[in-house]
Motif scaffolding. Structure first.
Motif, short mmCIF file in Angstrom:
data_model
loop_
_atom_site.label_atom_id
_atom_site.label_comp_id
_atom_site.label_asym_id
_atom_site.label_seq_id
_atom_site.Cartn_x
_atom_site.Cartn_y
_atom_site.Cartn_z
N SER A 180 0.84 -1.21 0.00
CA SER A 180 0.00 0.00 0.00
C SER A 180 0.87 1.25 0.00
N LEU A 181 1.97 1.21 0.73
CA LEU A 181 2.90 2.34 0.73
C LEU A 181 3.49 2.54 -0.67
N GLU A 236 2.06 1.90 -3.47
CA GLU A 236 1.00 2.53 -4.28
C GLU A 236 0.92 4.03 -3.96
N GLN A 237 1.04 4.37 -2.69
CA GLN A 237 1.02 5.78 -2.30
C GLN A 237 2.20 6.53 -2.92
N LYS A 238 3.38 5.93 -2.89
CA LYS A 238 4.56 6.56 -3.48
C LYS A 238 4.41 6.68 -5.00
N GLU A 274 2.23 9.70 -5.52
CA GLU A 274 2.95 10.94 -5.20
C GLU A 274 3.93 11.34 -6.29
#
Length: 196
Positions: free
Chosen positions: A134-135, A137-139, A142
């Motif tokens: 999930s991190l 995907e967030q990166k 961004e």
């Protein structure tokens, strides 16, 4: 079951732990290279070469691109990745065992590349890998990359299931070339991608 963890950017002081988790992510493969590296002469443990590599900020594989997962002050896992440029350079001259991995990474141009994802053995199957994904995907969001990419061994069925459940598909494969002393049973490296 998901356990409560905190994810934070790695610090320079985490270089040894990053090296350890990189070696875990490669099933000990990168440690073989560290053992054969001329810098290992005079060290008590080739992991010192890995620590030096993680401190070297001239490549993407370094502490600045890592995020550490912690539980109650204990590091339990790590994500290491970076945005790939839209246009990738030609495959550099390198040792045969690395060439297929580099060729696959070059096919990931324009994506956020998950270079390493590792969780310490006692902490596996507790949802930490999913939280680290999930991190990633967030990166990806961004940095404006148009998808995610990673490379996995064909025989690493547990990791492949995690990635497939998350929407990754095999996009390309290259035959493995063994490092001297290498013992991994796989036949192919797989590039898996998730387009957004």
């Amino acid at each position: 079951m998901t356990v409560p963890i905190t994810i934070r950017p790695a610090t320079k002081a985490d270089a040894s732990e990053v090296a350890l988790l990189v070696n875990i992510a490669t099933h000990g493969g990168i440690g073989i290279g560290w053992r054969h590296d001329e810098r290992a002469e005079g060290t008590y443990d080739p992991a010192e070469v890995g620590r030096l590599d993680m401190l070297d900020e001239t490549s993407g594989l370094n502490w600045r691109n890592a995020s550490m997962a912690e539980s109650d002050g204990e590091i339990v896992g790590m994500l290491l990745g970076y945005p790939e440029p839209d246009t990738m350079p030609d495959t550099p001259q390198t040792e045969a065992f690395l060439r297929p991995i580099i060729e696959l990474e070059w096919l990931a141009g324009g994506k956020w590349f998950i270079s390493m994802l590792a969780v310490h053995k006692p902490w596996r199957s507790k949802g930490i890998g999913r939280q680290l994904m999930s991190l990633a995907e967030q990166k990806r969001a961004e940095t404006g990359r148009r998808g995610l990419a990673l490379i996995v061994e064909d025989e690493n069925t547990g990791a492949r299931r995690l990635y497939e459940r998350d929407g990754f598909l095999v996009a390309a494969a290259r035959p493995m070339h063994r490092y001297p002393d290498g013992t991994r049973p796989g036949k192919d490296w797989l590039l898996m991608v998730k387009d957004n």
